[in-house]
Design a protein around this motif. Structure first.
Motif, short mmCIF file in Angstrom:
data_model
loop_
_atom_site.label_atom_id
_atom_site.label_comp_id
_atom_site.label_asym_id
_atom_site.label_seq_id
_atom_site.Cartn_x
_atom_site.Cartn_y
_atom_site.Cartn_z
N ASN A 289 28.43 -71.15 -81.10
CA ASN A 289 28.95 -69.98 -80.38
C ASN A 289 28.12 -68.74 -80.69
N GLN A 290 26.87 -68.94 -81.10
CA GLN A 290 26.00 -67.82 -81.45
C GLN A 290 24.68 -67.90 -80.69
N LEU A 291 24.13 -66.73 -80.40
CA LEU A 291 22.80 -66.69 -79.82
C LEU A 291 22.07 -65.46 -80.32
N ILE A 292 20.78 -65.51 -80.25
CA ILE A 292 19.94 -64.40 -80.68
C ILE A 292 19.22 -63.87 -79.44
N MET A 293 19.52 -62.61 -79.11
CA MET A 293 18.99 -62.04 -77.89
C MET A 293 19.09 -60.52 -77.98
N THR A 294 18.00 -59.82 -77.73
CA THR A 294 18.04 -58.36 -77.76
C THR A 294 18.74 -57.81 -76.53
N GLN A 295 19.25 -56.60 -76.65
CA GLN A 295 19.89 -55.97 -75.51
C GLN A 295 18.89 -55.73 -74.38
N GLU A 296 17.66 -55.46 -74.74
CA GLU A 296 16.64 -55.25 -73.72
C GLU A 296 16.39 -56.52 -72.91
N LEU A 297 16.34 -57.66 -73.58
CA LEU A 297 16.14 -58.92 -72.87
C LEU A 297 17.34 -59.25 -71.98
N ILE A 298 18.55 -59.01 -72.49
CA ILE A 298 19.75 -59.24 -71.68
C ILE A 298 19.72 -58.33 -70.46
N ALA A 299 19.35 -57.07 -70.67
CA ALA A 299 19.27 -56.12 -69.55
C ALA A 299 18.28 -56.61 -68.50
N ASN A 300 17.14 -57.12 -68.93
CA ASN A 300 16.16 -57.65 -67.99
C ASN A 300 16.72 -58.85 -67.24
N MET A 301 17.46 -59.72 -67.94
CA MET A 301 18.04 -60.90 -67.29
C MET A 301 19.08 -60.51 -66.23
N LEU A 302 19.83 -59.44 -66.52
CA LEU A 302 20.87 -58.98 -65.60
C LEU A 302 20.35 -57.98 -64.55
N GLY A 303 19.16 -57.45 -64.79
CA GLY A 303 18.62 -56.46 -63.86
C GLY A 303 19.30 -55.11 -63.97
N VAL A 304 19.69 -54.74 -65.21
CA VAL A 304 20.36 -53.46 -65.44
C VAL A 304 19.63 -52.71 -66.55
N ARG A 305 20.05 -51.48 -66.80
CA ARG A 305 19.46 -50.70 -67.88
C ARG A 305 20.00 -51.16 -69.22
N ARG A 306 19.18 -51.03 -70.26
CA ARG A 306 19.58 -51.46 -71.60
C ARG A 306 20.83 -50.71 -72.07
N GLU A 307 20.93 -49.43 -71.70
CA GLU A 307 22.08 -48.63 -72.10
C GLU A 307 23.39 -49.22 -71.56
N GLY A 308 23.32 -49.80 -70.37
CA GLY A 308 24.50 -50.44 -69.79
C GLY A 308 24.94 -51.64 -70.60
N VAL A 309 23.97 -52.42 -71.07
CA VAL A 309 24.27 -53.58 -71.91
C VAL A 309 24.82 -53.12 -73.25
N THR A 310 24.25 -52.05 -73.80
CA THR A 310 24.72 -51.50 -75.07
C THR A 310 26.19 -51.12 -74.96
N GLU A 311 26.53 -50.43 -73.88
CA GLU A 311 27.91 -49.99 -73.66
C GLU A 311 28.85 -51.19 -73.46
N ALA A 312 28.44 -52.15 -72.64
CA ALA A 312 29.28 -53.32 -72.37
C ALA A 312 29.47 -54.15 -73.64
N ALA A 313 28.41 -54.35 -74.40
CA ALA A 313 28.52 -55.12 -75.65
C ALA A 313 29.41 -54.39 -76.65
N GLY A 314 29.33 -53.07 -76.68
CA GLY A 314 30.19 -52.28 -77.55
C GLY A 314 31.66 -52.45 -77.21
N LYS A 315 31.97 -52.47 -75.91
CA LYS A 315 33.35 -52.68 -75.47
C LYS A 315 33.85 -54.05 -75.91
N LEU A 316 33.02 -55.08 -75.71
CA LEU A 316 33.42 -56.43 -76.10
C LEU A 316 33.62 -56.54 -77.61
#
Length: 104
Positions: free
Chosen positions: A31-58
């Motif tokens: 249940n673990q993975l290693i992935m930077t927020q920047e890479l996730i943002a690129n995969m989703l096609g969004v800004r890194r700040e958006g991933v930072t905020e969403a991950a913070g909420k989770l």
């Protein structure tokens, strides 16, 4: 692919991140993975700040633990609740096309 495109266009970054996390851990033995927020943002096609905020909420909800690129899913059922319906659609089709037994 079409479902993912629709999801990326119509659902929140929070929902997209939940979908992406679930689909990712479905293919891993843990249940673990290693992935930077920047890479996730690129995969989703969004800004890194958006991933930072969403991950913070989770993380505040106790769904994930996130630290320096290490993501651990703490509450999968809650993650599935927070996700849009796209996860179930993509998972069903993937299972139909690639009948592999996922660990979850």
């Amino acid at each position: 692919m079409a479902q993912t495109a629709v999801c990326n266009r119509h659902h929140s970054i929070d929902q997209q991140l939940c979908r992406w996390l679930l689909l990712s851990i479905d293919r891993l033995p843990s249940n673990q993975l290693i992935m930077t927020q920047e890479l996730i943002a690129n995969m989703l096609g969004v800004r890194r700040e958006g991933v930072t905020e969403a991950a913070g909420k989770l993380q505040k909800l106790g769904v994930i633990e996130y630290n320096r690129g290490h993501i651990k899913i703490l509450d999968r059922p809650r993650l599935e609740q927070l996700c849009c319906e796209c996860y179930a659609v993509v998972k069903k089709e993937t299972n139909r096309l690639l009948p592999y037994k996922y660990p979850h």
